[in-house]
Motif scaffolding. Structure first.
Motif, PDB file in Angstrom:
ATOM      1  N   GLU A 265       0.797  -1.216   0.089  1.00 12.59           N
ATOM      2  CA  GLU A 265      -0.028   0.031   0.112  1.00 12.59           C
ATOM      3  C   GLU A 265       0.908   1.302  -0.024  1.00 12.59           C
ATOM      4  OE1 GLU A 265      -3.166   0.232  -0.292  1.00 12.59           O
ATOM      5  OE2 GLU A 265      -3.575  -1.945  -0.220  1.00 12.59           O
ATOM      6  N   TRP A 266       0.517   2.337  -0.761  1.00 16.76           N
ATOM      7  CA  TRP A 266       1.189   3.390  -0.764  1.00 16.76           C
ATOM      8  C   TRP A 266       1.395   4.273   0.294  1.00 16.76           C
ATOM      9  CZ3 TRP A 266       3.803   5.096  -5.160  1.00 16.76           C
ATOM     10  CH2 TRP A 266       4.369   6.473  -5.314  1.00 16.76           C
ATOM     11  N   ARG A 267       0.293   4.247   0.955  1.00 16.05           N
ATOM     12  CA  ARG A 267       0.313   5.062   2.381  1.00 16.05           C
ATOM     13  C   ARG A 267       1.244   4.540   3.413  1.00 16.05           C
ATOM     14  NH1 ARG A 267      -4.707   2.652   2.166  1.00 16.05           N
ATOM     15  NH2 ARG A 267      -5.441   1.091   3.936  1.00 16.05           N
ATOM     16  N   ASP A 268       1.480   3.118   3.271  1.00 11.19           N
ATOM     17  CA  ASP A 268       2.282   2.351   4.299  1.00 11.19           C
ATOM     18  C   ASP A 268       3.723   2.539   3.753  1.00 11.19           C
ATOM     19  OD1 ASP A 268       0.215   1.193   5.446  1.00 11.19           O
ATOM     20  OD2 ASP A 268       0.197  -0.542   4.340  1.00 11.19           O
ATOM     21  N   LEU A 269       4.074   2.741   2.517  1.00 12.92           N
ATOM     22  CA  LEU A 269       5.311   2.900   1.987  1.00 12.92           C
ATOM     23  C   LEU A 269       5.801   4.453   2.483  1.00 12.92           C
ATOM     24  CD1 LEU A 269       7.798   2.444   0.311  1.00 12.92           C
ATOM     25  CD2 LEU A 269       6.604   3.712  -1.639  1.00 12.92           C
ATOM     26  N   ILE A 270       4.985   5.434   2.500  1.00 10.19           N
ATOM     27  CA  ILE A 270       5.181   6.541   2.969  1.00 10.19           C
ATOM     28  C   ILE A 270       5.483   6.605   4.451  1.00 10.19           C
ATOM     29  CG2 ILE A 270       4.603   8.963   3.015  1.00 10.19           C
ATOM     30  CD1 ILE A 270       4.949   8.213   0.280  1.00 10.19           C
ATOM     31  N   ALA A 271       4.478   5.898   5.230  1.00 14.00           N
ATOM     32  CA  ALA A 271       4.703   5.885   6.536  1.00 14.00           C
ATOM     33  C   ALA A 271       6.101   5.123   7.022  1.00 14.00           C
ATOM     34  CB  ALA A 271       3.408   4.956   7.188  1.00 14.00           C
ATOM     35  N   THR A 272       6.490   4.203   6.246  1.00 13.54           N
ATOM     36  CA  THR A 272       7.786   3.511   6.547  1.00 13.54           C
ATOM     37  C   THR A 272       8.949   4.242   6.178  1.00 13.54           C
ATOM     38  OG1 THR A 272       6.969   1.396   6.171  1.00 13.54           O
ATOM     39  CG2 THR A 272       9.152   1.364   5.974  1.00 13.54           C
ATOM     40  N   THR A 273       8.724   5.266   5.177  1.00 15.46           N
ATOM     41  CA  THR A 273       9.903   6.236   4.861  1.00 15.46           C
ATOM     42  C   THR A 273       9.926   6.998   5.916  1.00 15.46           C
ATOM     43  OG1 THR A 273       9.493   5.432   2.461  1.00 15.46           O
ATOM     44  CG2 THR A 273      10.799   7.435   3.007  1.00 15.46           C
ATOM     45  N   ALA A 274       8.818   7.418   6.333  1.00 14.03           N
ATOM     46  CA  ALA A 274       8.731   8.901   7.107  1.00 14.03           C
ATOM     47  C   ALA A 274       9.426   8.337   8.720  1.00 14.03           C
ATOM     48  CB  ALA A 274       7.480   9.216   7.404  1.00 14.03           C
ATOM     49  N   LYS A 275       9.190   6.853   9.005  1.00 20.77           N
ATOM     50  CA  LYS A 275       9.656   6.591  10.169  1.00 20.77           C
ATOM     51  C   LYS A 275      11.288   6.358   9.973  1.00 20.77           C
ATOM     52  CE  LYS A 275       9.146   2.552  13.567  1.00 20.77           C
ATOM     53  NZ  LYS A 275       8.236   1.517  13.762  1.00 20.77           N
ATOM     54  N   ALA A 276      11.722   5.892   9.070  1.00 16.99           N
ATOM     55  CA  ALA A 276      13.242   5.808   8.801  1.00 16.99           C
ATOM     56  C   ALA A 276      13.878   7.316   8.808  1.00 16.99           C
ATOM     57  CB  ALA A 276      13.546   4.883   7.463  1.00 16.99           C
ATOM     58  N   MET A 277      13.132   8.136   8.171  1.00 14.96           N
ATOM     59  CA  MET A 277      13.750   9.550   8.427  1.00 14.96           C
ATOM     60  C   MET A 277      13.865   9.924  10.009  1.00 14.96           C
ATOM     61  SD  MET A 277      12.600  11.727   5.198  1.00 14.96           S
ATOM     62  CE  MET A 277      10.846  11.631   5.730  1.00 14.96           C
ATOM     63  N   GLU A 278      12.603   9.774  10.662  1.00 14.27           N
ATOM     64  CA  GLU A 278      12.606  10.178  11.943  1.00 14.27           C
ATOM     65  C   GLU A 278      13.671   9.717  12.811  1.00 14.27           C
ATOM     66  OE1 GLU A 278       8.732   9.007  12.812  1.00 14.27           O
ATOM     67  OE2 GLU A 278       7.773  10.823  11.952  1.00 14.27           O
ATOM     68  N   GLY A 279      14.259   8.162  12.667  1.00 13.70           N
ATOM     69  CA  GLY A 279      14.796   7.539  13.185  1.00 13.70           C
ATOM     70  C   GLY A 279      16.393   8.262  12.900  1.00 13.70           C
ATOM     71  N   THR A 280      16.630   8.642  11.823  1.00 18.43           N
ATOM     72  CA  THR A 280      17.910   9.321  11.625  1.00 18.43           C
ATOM     73  C   THR A 280      17.856  10.628  12.199  1.00 18.43           C
ATOM     74  OG1 THR A 280      17.941   8.131   9.251  1.00 18.43           O
ATOM     75  CG2 THR A 280      19.281  10.094   9.526  1.00 18.43           C
ATOM     76  N   ARG A 281      16.825  11.188  12.000  1.00 20.54           N
ATOM     77  CA  ARG A 281      16.684  12.934  12.553  1.00 20.54           C
ATOM     78  C   ARG A 281      16.978  12.647  14.101  1.00 20.54           C
ATOM     79  NH1 ARG A 281      18.393  16.439  13.516  1.00 20.54           N
ATOM     80  NH2 ARG A 281      17.704  18.620  13.789  1.00 20.54           N
ATOM     81  N   ALA A 282      16.555  11.688  14.790  1.00 23.25           N
ATOM     82  CA  ALA A 282      16.683  11.440  16.148  1.00 23.25           C
ATOM     83  C   ALA A 282      18.354  11.197  16.579  1.00 23.25           C
ATOM     84  CB  ALA A 282      16.144  10.224  16.856  1.00 23.25           C
ATOM     85  N   SER A 283      19.180  10.544  15.727  1.00 25.24           N
ATOM     86  CA  SER A 283      20.500  10.423  15.949  1.00 25.24           C
ATOM     87  C   SER A 283      21.332  11.420  15.647  1.00 25.24           C
ATOM     88  CB  SER A 283      20.850   9.029  15.109  1.00 25.24           C
ATOM     89  OG  SER A 283      20.948   9.296  13.628  1.00 25.24           O
ATOM     90  N   VAL A 284      21.002  12.514  14.926  1.00 26.01           N
ATOM     91  CA  VAL A 284      21.681  13.495  14.483  1.00 26.01           C
ATOM     92  C   VAL A 284      21.492  14.737  15.381  1.00 26.01           C
ATOM     93  CG1 VAL A 284      21.903  15.322  12.649  1.00 26.01           C
ATOM     94  CG2 VAL A 284      21.716  12.714  11.907  1.00 26.01           C
ATOM     95  N   ALA A 285      22.751  15.174  15.919  1.00 28.09           N
ATOM     96  CA  ALA A 285      22.738  16.366  16.823  1.00 28.09           C
ATOM     97  C   ALA A 285      22.673  17.856  16.079  1.00 28.09           C
ATOM     98  CB  ALA A 285      24.152  16.254  17.494  1.00 28.09           C
TER      99      ALA A 285
END
Length: 424
Positions: A265-285
């Motif tokens: 599902e397209w919406r699941d793809l966008i949600a998964t991508t957003a979650k990956a970005m959020e994880g990277t953002r949390a690790s960057v100072a």
């Protein structure tokens, strides 16, 4: 009392960032300003830590820099240090040797810009501080194919000798040889600390002689991903040296891989991508994340991702903007369709894929012609962009073939989408 310093290099103030500007002018403007903000942060660090000196190991500017606005900014920051009684020692690197500003700019008397001849400057510090001598030598010309070490003055006996040098060391990918030398060569000088510059990646060699290449304080493209920093050093009363890494990135480049395996599902793809970005953002100072996303895996959406790449990018960029302080530098698709029919099924698109992969892209004639096109294109690019097409002939060939495969996948994706629409 200890002698304390900050060691930075490769500031590249107001770097034009032409390669990034080709794709995203707004992002290029953000990163261009970030080099200046990072330098302001370095000055702030010097003041907050009340250091005795700032060492700048070359490449303050970015080539034939002629902007007096940049010059005035640089001078104003050094005046802040002058008012606080902090000395500055600068060697010119290969980029600075091209700059008219470097030679004409009037700086405070507390700033020492080393000439093209080796000099040794004793530090007139307060009583009780260790005796320190700063050695340096600037690039007189933009090229220095031979080592500069034999031209440095010998260490001063009874003092802690610190050398500032712009060098490519033994060489690094993406960097031409400049004043080459080895770690062993540097240790043989009997200096206690070498403040290096030129290579944009941090390197530290400990021992009786501490050797530091701090890297650049602000990454300028995805090839300079990760946290960027300077070095805070302390020379103790007994001459021992302790160093700390201090992060300076205003915007930080990172690569993030998104596994889309099984997502239908397209919406699941966008949600998964957003979650990956959020994880990277949390690790960057750093204050801002600049992310390159690569979506991989087998998924029924593989065809659609390629045919609707503009829509996918818009959706992903919207989620990045909603997250705040996050930009998508590039979106790469390396997915394969989980529902791809076998070649033997007689499906025309599957047969076309087989022909492209086995008989066209891999043919000597295609590769030869593609390489010629790539070489012609690289010759038309600005010097600072040419590495994007590979550092050598093998790299260029890999890049061109990868581009050809991506193009083939894009064409097949559009044909697949048209076939599906016809079935409907």
């Amino acid at each position: 009392m200890a002698f304390r310093f900050v060691h930075a290099a490769d500031i590249h103030l107001d770097s034009p960032l032409r390669s990034l500007a080709l794709r995203n002018p707004e992002l290029a403007d953000l990163i261009g300003n970030a080099t200046r903000q990072a330098f302001t942060g370095i000055i702030d660090l010097c003041l907050a830590e009340e250091v005795d000196a700032l060492f700048l190991a070359g490449d303050l500017y970015d080539g034939d820099q002629t902007s007096m606005k940049t010059a005035r900014y640089f001078a104003s920051q050094l005046h802040r240090l002058d008012q606080a009684g902090i000395q500055v020692f600068i060697v010119r690197g290969n980029h600075d040797a091209l700059s008219r500003i470097t030679k004409e700019l009037v700086l405070p008397e507390s700033v020492k810009v080393f000439s093209g001849r080796a000099e040794a400057i004793p530090i007139e510090g307060a009583a009780g501080k260790p005796r320190v001598v700063i050695h340096g030598m600037s690039f007189a010309q933009p090229h220095a194919p031979d080592s500069l070490l034999p031209r440095y003055k010998p260490p001063v006996e009874g003092a802690v000798n610190v050398g500032i040098l712009h060098t490519s060391l033994a060489g690094a990918p993406g960097h031409d040889p400049y004043a080459p030398c080895s770690v062993a060569d540097l240790r043989a000088t009997d200096f206690r600390y070498w403040a290096l510059g030129h290579v944009h990646k941090r390197f530290v060699a400990d021992g009786p002689c501490t050797i530091v290449m701090p890297g650049n304080p602000q990454g300028r493209d995805i090839n300079e991903a990760g946290a960027r920093s300077v070095t805070l050093g302390t020379i103790a009363d007994d001459g021992s040296i302790r160093i700390e890494e201090r992060y300076t990135s205003v915007a930080q480049f990172e690569r993030t891989v998104v596994d889309a395996s099984g997502i239908a599902e397209w919406r699941d793809l966008i949600a998964t991508t957003a979650k990956a970005m959020e994880g990277t953002r949390a690790s960057v100072a750093a204050g801002h994340l600049v992310v390159r996303l690569k979506i991989v895996g087998k998924t029924p959406l593989a065809w659609r991702m390629r045919s609707d790449l503009d829509l996918l990018r818009a959706d992903v960029e919207h989620r990045a903007a909603a997250m705040g302080a996050c930009s998508v530098e590039k979106l790469e698709i390396e997915c394969h369709p989980s529902d791809a029919p076998p070649v033997s099924s007689g499906d025309p698109i599957a047969e076309l894929r087989r022909l492209i992969e086995s008989e066209i892209v891999r043919s000597d004639a295609f590769q030869r012609e593609a390489l010629e096109i790539g070489e012609e294109l690289r010759g038309q690019l600005p010097q600072e962009c040419r590495h994007l097409l590979g550092a050598d002939e093998a790299g260029l060939k890999d890049f061109v073939l990868s581009l050809a495969q991506d193009g083939a996948d894009d064409v097949l994706a559009r044909l697949h989408a048209q076939a599906k629409a016809g079935e409907g």
